[in-house]
Design an enzyme around this catalytic site. Structure first.
Site, PDB file in Angstrom:
ATOM      1  N   ASP A  18      18.146   7.227  56.783  1.00 10.09           N
ATOM      2  CA  ASP A  18      18.945   8.141  57.596  1.00 10.09           C
ATOM      3  C   ASP A  18      20.230   8.423  56.818  1.00 10.09           C
ATOM      4  O   ASP A  18      21.295   7.893  57.123  1.00 10.09           O
ATOM      5  CB  ASP A  18      19.248   7.483  58.938  1.00 10.09           C
ATOM      6  CG  ASP A  18      19.775   8.472  59.967  1.00 10.09           C
ATOM      7  OD1 ASP A  18      19.723   9.691  59.708  1.00 10.09           O
ATOM      8  OD2 ASP A  18      20.236   8.028  61.037  1.00 10.09           O
ATOM      9  N   GLU A  89      17.906  20.101  59.238  1.00  6.39           N
ATOM     10  CA  GLU A  89      18.159  20.540  60.614  1.00  6.39           C
ATOM     11  C   GLU A  89      18.578  22.002  60.719  1.00  6.39           C
ATOM     12  O   GLU A  89      19.398  22.497  59.934  1.00  6.39           O
ATOM     13  CB  GLU A  89      19.240  19.648  61.230  1.00  6.39           C
ATOM     14  CG  GLU A  89      19.366  19.809  62.726  1.00  6.39           C
ATOM     15  CD  GLU A  89      19.818  18.523  63.392  1.00  6.39           C
ATOM     16  OE1 GLU A  89      20.238  18.602  64.557  1.00  6.39           O
ATOM     17  OE2 GLU A  89      19.722  17.445  62.771  1.00  6.39           O
ATOM     18  N   LYS A 125      14.178  20.097  61.517  1.00  4.86           N
ATOM     19  CA  LYS A 125      14.720  19.376  62.670  1.00  4.86           C
ATOM     20  C   LYS A 125      15.295  20.365  63.677  1.00  4.86           C
ATOM     21  O   LYS A 125      16.086  21.247  63.326  1.00  4.86           O
ATOM     22  CB  LYS A 125      15.810  18.393  62.246  1.00  4.86           C
ATOM     23  CG  LYS A 125      15.294  17.150  61.561  1.00  4.86           C
ATOM     24  CD  LYS A 125      16.407  16.191  61.212  1.00  4.86           C
ATOM     25  CE  LYS A 125      16.916  15.422  62.410  1.00  4.86           C
ATOM     26  NZ  LYS A 125      17.930  14.405  62.018  1.00  4.86           N
ATOM     27  N   THR A 149      14.715  16.362  67.469  1.00  8.79           N
ATOM     28  CA  THR A 149      15.783  15.374  67.459  1.00  8.79           C
ATOM     29  C   THR A 149      16.607  15.443  68.746  1.00  8.79           C
ATOM     30  O   THR A 149      16.348  16.267  69.620  1.00  8.79           O
ATOM     31  CB  THR A 149      16.667  15.569  66.220  1.00  8.79           C
ATOM     32  OG1 THR A 149      17.589  14.490  66.118  1.00  8.79           O
ATOM     33  CG2 THR A 149      17.412  16.904  66.280  1.00  8.79           C
ATOM     34  N   PHE A 171      16.305   8.615  70.262  1.00 10.86           N
ATOM     35  CA  PHE A 171      17.515   7.890  69.880  1.00 10.86           C
ATOM     36  C   PHE A 171      17.612   6.559  70.612  1.00 10.86           C
ATOM     37  O   PHE A 171      17.235   6.456  71.774  1.00 10.86           O
ATOM     38  CB  PHE A 171      18.751   8.746  70.168  1.00 10.86           C
ATOM     39  CG  PHE A 171      19.013   9.796  69.125  1.00 10.86           C
ATOM     40  CD1 PHE A 171      17.980  10.387  68.419  1.00 10.86           C
ATOM     41  CD2 PHE A 171      20.298  10.207  68.857  1.00 10.86           C
ATOM     42  CE1 PHE A 171      18.227  11.359  67.446  1.00 10.86           C
ATOM     43  CE2 PHE A 171      20.565  11.179  67.897  1.00 10.86           C
ATOM     44  CZ  PHE A 171      19.532  11.752  67.193  1.00 10.86           C
TER      45      PHE A 171
END
Length: 312
Positions: A18, A89, A125, A149, A171
């Protein structure tokens, strides 16, 4: 010498970095890597990148194009270091615009192609809003793989499975943050961690119904949260926690394993049901909105940086 916790984790879960930090990716040799506006901003602020960022900013037709060029250039560099997926993203500003999300995703894939990176290596994303999920449904049919996400609850997970997305990023840490803020005296240690419970529930739901969408736990606050999800399809982990796991020893127990699929898949979730279920989940509603705002704030910071470099 006994295998480290990271070594053991890698035998049961695909480890993902990440990070947009190339040095960290080289150090830990993950299978995949994920980025987001916050991580791209961190990478862009490295002094070694300033000259190249200035070139990109001046060559681009506008700041929006410069943002895309920076994200794709960093993503392309990462793709040379990992054998699997690189996630890039779509702007958080497009989270509620299906058509704009589609256009931006296609444009990013075209930019990657110009760098010699094929669509099979990229996950686009998208925030797991209703509009984002429906854009992902279209993109998957076009052969553009997606990573949904800012996913905090089962309503989002169900809609993503129905849309046939490649991967979701539920998450963990941000869910725990919300519960700690609302119940500061509660015990959320170990299996009581609501973020861990959420990802386990989504994983079990997917596996029991035979959904092929990959579950990738994200947003970890501690190595203990990572360990609690050992066996999940993928886990995207920050360099700091990767380092902690790489130095840790002991026996790592597998916590999640695929189960046999049921014969009957659940009924698809329509827009009204999705919006109502999300509305009923205060944590998911608040954290989704907050996550979009935070990503957009970091994007604006990057826009400011590029604008300054463009004008100097």
């Amino acid at each position: 010498m006994a295998d480290t916790l990271l070594d053991q984790l890698s035998t049961m879960t695909t480890v993902v970095a990440d990070s947009g930090d190339l040095d960290a990716i080289r150090r830990f040799s993950p299978s995949d890597a994920t980025t987001n506006p916050s991580l791209i901003l961190q990478a862009a602020q490295q002094p070694s990148r300033r000259q190249r960022l200035a070139e990109i900013a001046r060559q681009a037709t506008d700041i929006d194009a410069a943002l895309d060029a920076v994200a794709v250039e960093i993503g392309s560099e990462i793709s040379a270091l990992v054998p699997g997926y690189v996630s890039t993203e779509v702007s958080a500003q497009l989270s509620f615009d299906r058509e704009a999300t589609l256009n931006k995703a296609r444009s990013l894939i075209e930019r990657y192609a110009q760098h010699g990176v094929g669509p099979e290596r990229i996950l686009i994303k998208v925030a797991a809003t209703w509009e984002g999920i429906q854009a992902a449904r279209v993109l998957e049919r076009e052969g553009i793989q997606t990573n949904l996400t800012l996913l905090f609850g089962m309503a989002q997970a169900r809609a993503c499975a129905d849309a046939g997305v490649t991967l979701i990023s539920p998450f963990v840490g941000r869910i725990l943050d919300w519960h700690k803020a609302n119940k500061p005296d509660a015990d959320f240690s170990g299996d009581r961690d609501p973020g861990v419970q959420s990802v386990r529930g989504i994983y079990e739901y997917y596996k029991s119904h035979g959904f092929e969408t990959i579950v990738m736990g994200a947003s970890f606050r501690s190595a203990q949260q990572v360990i609690a999800l050992a066996g999940c399809d993928r886990l995207t982990i920050s360099p700091a926690l990767l380092g902690e796991l790489a130095e840790g020893n002991g026996i790592l127990e597998r916590k999640l394993s695929p189960q046999g699929a049921e014969t009957n898949a659940p009924e698809p979730q329509g827009e009204t049901d999705f919006r109502w279920a999300l509305n009923e989940d205060a944590m998911a509603t608040e954290k989704l909105a907050e996550g979009i705002r935070k990503f957009m704030a970091d994007q604006r910071s990057l826009e400011k940086l590029l604008g300054e470099l463009r004008n100097n």
